[in-house]
Design a protein around this motif. Structure first.
Motif, short mmCIF file in Angstrom:
data_model
loop_
_atom_site.label_atom_id
_atom_site.label_comp_id
_atom_site.label_asym_id
_atom_site.label_seq_id
_atom_site.Cartn_x
_atom_site.Cartn_y
_atom_site.Cartn_z
N LEU A 7 0.82 -1.21 0.00
CA LEU A 7 0.00 0.00 0.00
C LEU A 7 0.86 1.26 0.00
O LEU A 7 0.56 2.23 -0.71
N ALA A 8 1.91 1.23 0.79
CA ALA A 8 2.73 2.42 0.95
C ALA A 8 3.50 2.79 -0.32
O ALA A 8 3.87 3.95 -0.52
N THR A 9 3.76 1.82 -1.18
CA THR A 9 4.57 2.07 -2.38
C THR A 9 3.72 2.15 -3.65
O THR A 9 4.24 2.01 -4.76
N SER A 10 2.42 2.34 -3.51
CA SER A 10 1.53 2.49 -4.67
C SER A 10 0.47 3.54 -4.36
O SER A 10 0.31 3.95 -3.20
N ARG A 11 -0.26 3.95 -5.40
CA ARG A 11 -1.27 4.99 -5.23
C ARG A 11 -2.67 4.41 -5.42
O ARG A 11 -2.87 3.51 -6.23
N PRO A 12 -3.64 4.97 -4.71
CA PRO A 12 -5.01 4.48 -4.88
C PRO A 12 -5.63 4.95 -6.19
O PRO A 12 -5.12 5.86 -6.84
N VAL A 13 -6.73 4.33 -6.55
CA VAL A 13 -7.47 4.72 -7.75
C VAL A 13 -8.29 5.97 -7.44
O VAL A 13 -8.90 6.09 -6.37
N SER A 14 -8.31 6.92 -8.37
CA SER A 14 -9.06 8.16 -8.16
C SER A 14 -10.56 7.87 -8.15
O SER A 14 -11.02 6.83 -8.64
N SER A 15 -11.34 8.80 -7.63
CA SER A 15 -12.79 8.62 -7.57
C SER A 15 -13.40 8.53 -8.97
O SER A 15 -14.36 7.78 -9.19
N THR A 16 -12.84 9.30 -9.91
CA THR A 16 -13.35 9.25 -11.29
C THR A 16 -13.12 7.88 -11.91
O THR A 16 -14.03 7.30 -12.51
N ASP A 17 -11.92 7.36 -11.76
CA ASP A 17 -11.62 6.04 -12.31
C ASP A 17 -12.39 4.95 -11.58
O ASP A 17 -12.79 3.94 -12.18
N MET A 18 -12.59 5.15 -10.28
CA MET A 18 -13.33 4.14 -9.52
C MET A 18 -14.77 4.04 -9.98
O MET A 18 -15.38 2.96 -9.92
N ALA A 19 -15.31 5.14 -10.49
CA ALA A 19 -16.67 5.10 -11.02
C ALA A 19 -16.75 4.18 -12.23
O ALA A 19 -17.74 3.44 -12.41
N GLU A 20 -15.72 4.17 -13.07
CA GLU A 20 -15.69 3.26 -14.21
C GLU A 20 -15.56 1.81 -13.76
O GLU A 20 -16.16 0.90 -14.35
N VAL A 21 -14.78 1.60 -12.71
CA VAL A 21 -14.66 0.24 -12.16
C VAL A 21 -16.02 -0.24 -11.64
O VAL A 21 -16.42 -1.39 -11.90
N ASP A 22 -16.73 0.62 -10.96
CA ASP A 22 -18.04 0.24 -10.42
C ASP A 22 -19.03 -0.10 -11.53
O ASP A 22 -19.82 -1.04 -11.40
N ARG A 23 -18.99 0.66 -12.62
CA ARG A 23 -19.90 0.37 -13.73
C ARG A 23 -19.57 -0.99 -14.37
O ARG A 23 -20.48 -1.74 -14.75
N ALA A 24 -18.29 -1.30 -14.47
CA ALA A 24 -17.89 -2.60 -15.02
C ALA A 24 -18.35 -3.75 -14.11
O ALA A 24 -18.81 -4.80 -14.60
N ILE A 25 -18.26 -3.55 -12.82
CA ILE A 25 -18.74 -4.57 -11.88
C ILE A 25 -20.25 -4.72 -11.99
O ILE A 25 -20.80 -5.83 -11.88
N ASP A 26 -20.95 -3.61 -12.22
CA ASP A 26 -22.41 -3.68 -12.41
C ASP A 26 -22.77 -4.54 -13.61
O ASP A 26 -23.77 -5.26 -13.60
N VAL A 27 -21.95 -4.46 -14.67
CA VAL A 27 -22.19 -5.30 -15.85
C VAL A 27 -22.09 -6.77 -15.46
O VAL A 27 -22.94 -7.60 -15.85
N LEU A 28 -21.08 -7.12 -14.68
CA LEU A 28 -20.94 -8.51 -14.24
C LEU A 28 -22.13 -8.93 -13.38
O LEU A 28 -22.59 -10.08 -13.48
N ALA A 29 -22.63 -8.02 -12.57
CA ALA A 29 -23.77 -8.34 -11.71
C ALA A 29 -25.02 -8.64 -12.54
O ALA A 29 -25.77 -9.58 -12.23
N THR A 30 -25.25 -7.87 -13.58
CA THR A 30 -26.43 -8.10 -14.42
C THR A 30 -26.33 -9.40 -15.21
O THR A 30 -27.36 -9.96 -15.61
N LYS A 31 -25.11 -9.91 -15.42
CA LYS A 31 -24.92 -11.15 -16.18
C LYS A 31 -24.85 -12.38 -15.27
O LYS A 31 -24.67 -13.50 -15.75
N GLY A 32 -24.99 -12.16 -13.97
CA GLY A 32 -25.07 -13.30 -13.05
C GLY A 32 -23.76 -13.82 -12.51
O GLY A 32 -23.71 -14.94 -11.97
N PHE A 33 -22.67 -13.04 -12.59
CA PHE A 33 -21.38 -13.48 -12.04
C PHE A 33 -21.30 -13.06 -10.56
O PHE A 33 -20.49 -12.21 -10.17
N ASP A 34 -22.14 -13.68 -9.76
CA ASP A 34 -22.30 -13.23 -8.37
C ASP A 34 -21.04 -13.40 -7.53
O ASP A 34 -20.70 -12.53 -6.71
N ARG A 35 -20.37 -14.53 -7.68
CA ARG A 35 -19.17 -14.78 -6.87
C ARG A 35 -18.09 -13.75 -7.19
O ARG A 35 -17.46 -13.19 -6.28
#
Length: 266
Positions: free
Chosen positions: A99-127
């Protein structure tokens, strides 16, 4: 074996037995002549040498052996506990260094990650959705461990079992939409479960129709073509069906016909 105790070379005080105690000969004690009328006192080489213990019929050798066994059990428990504490602290320290030697994802980029996860949720990849939402720490730059590993045009990298995913610029820029980003996360979710590259590529390729990431819709995108080539390298067993398009055993015949019709219309 370290002895339980070290017998002294001399003992200045001897205990005289009293009623309710049994005397044991201790030949290692210094012999001193003492006067006693105690019938329980024992003579060793003509001299009194006694030691009192509580009521017991157990010989001294058995008593020492019993104490040794008890000591070994306590030592084993202490060793296991110590190793557990050291191991836990080592893992926590290692994780914090990542953690100390890397940077977190920005809130803007995290929004794109969340949308991609939503796609997986709608397709039934629950695990995979559960793992990606509740167990992962997302980073935007390489930590010290990833810097030691050569990467070529990677979308993302996963550190298992630390459940850490590093997302590279291609994840946002080369992937054309949320479905392609969902495909990348589906791949990384297999690594979160300890799977190797062969399994991760094969799993995504077998489930790409379920995801909606098909040759018909994405076959011409740079991401599709790159992943198709990498899948052939890592999971060649999926490309041995000569009667199907591209020898791809995962291609449904109906889908192949649709792809051919689409090509003719173009």
């Amino acid at each position: 074996m370290i002895p339980l105790f070290t017998p002294p070379m001399s003992v200045g005080v001897f205990f005289i037995s009293e009623p309710g105690f049994q005397n044991l000969d201790l030949p290692f004690c210094q012999n001193r002549r003492i006067s006693t009328s105690d019938p329980h006192s024992q003579i060793y080489n003509g001299r009194h040498s006694t030691f009192r213990t509580p009521h017991s019929n157990m010989p001294l050798s058995q008593t020492v052996e019993s104490l040794n066994k008890s000591g070994r059990k306590r030592s084993l428990r202490s060793l296991l506990l110590t190793n557990l504490v050291i191991g836990t602290l080592t893992v926590v320290g290692f994780y914090l260094s990542l953690l100390a030697t890397s940077r977190p994802v920005s809130s803007t980029d995290m929004a794109e990650v969340d949308r991609a996860i939503d796609v997986l949720a709608t397709k039934g990849f629950d695990r995979e959705v559960f793992l990606l939402r509740h167990t992962v720490t997302y980073r935007s730059t390489d930590h010290w461990l990833n810097r030691m590993i050569f990467k070529e045009n990677a979308f993302a990298a996963t550190n298992f079992p630390f459940q850490m995913i590093t997302l590279y610029p291609d994840f946002y820029q080369k992937a054309t939409d949320d479905t392609e980003r969902a495909m990348v996360l589906l791949h990384e979710a297999q690594h979160l479960q300890g799977a190797d590259e062969q399994h991760a590529y094969a799993y995504v390729w077998k489930n790409r129709a379920r995801l909606g990431w098909t040759r018909n819709l994405y076959g011409s995108t740079p991401t599709y073509m790159d992943v198709a080539g990498q899948t052939r390298e890592n999971a060649p067993e999926l490309f041995v069906c000569t009667l199907k398009t591209g020898n791809d055993c995962t291609e449904d015949l109906r889908t192949t016909a649709q792809n051919a019709q689409t090509a003719l219309l173009r």
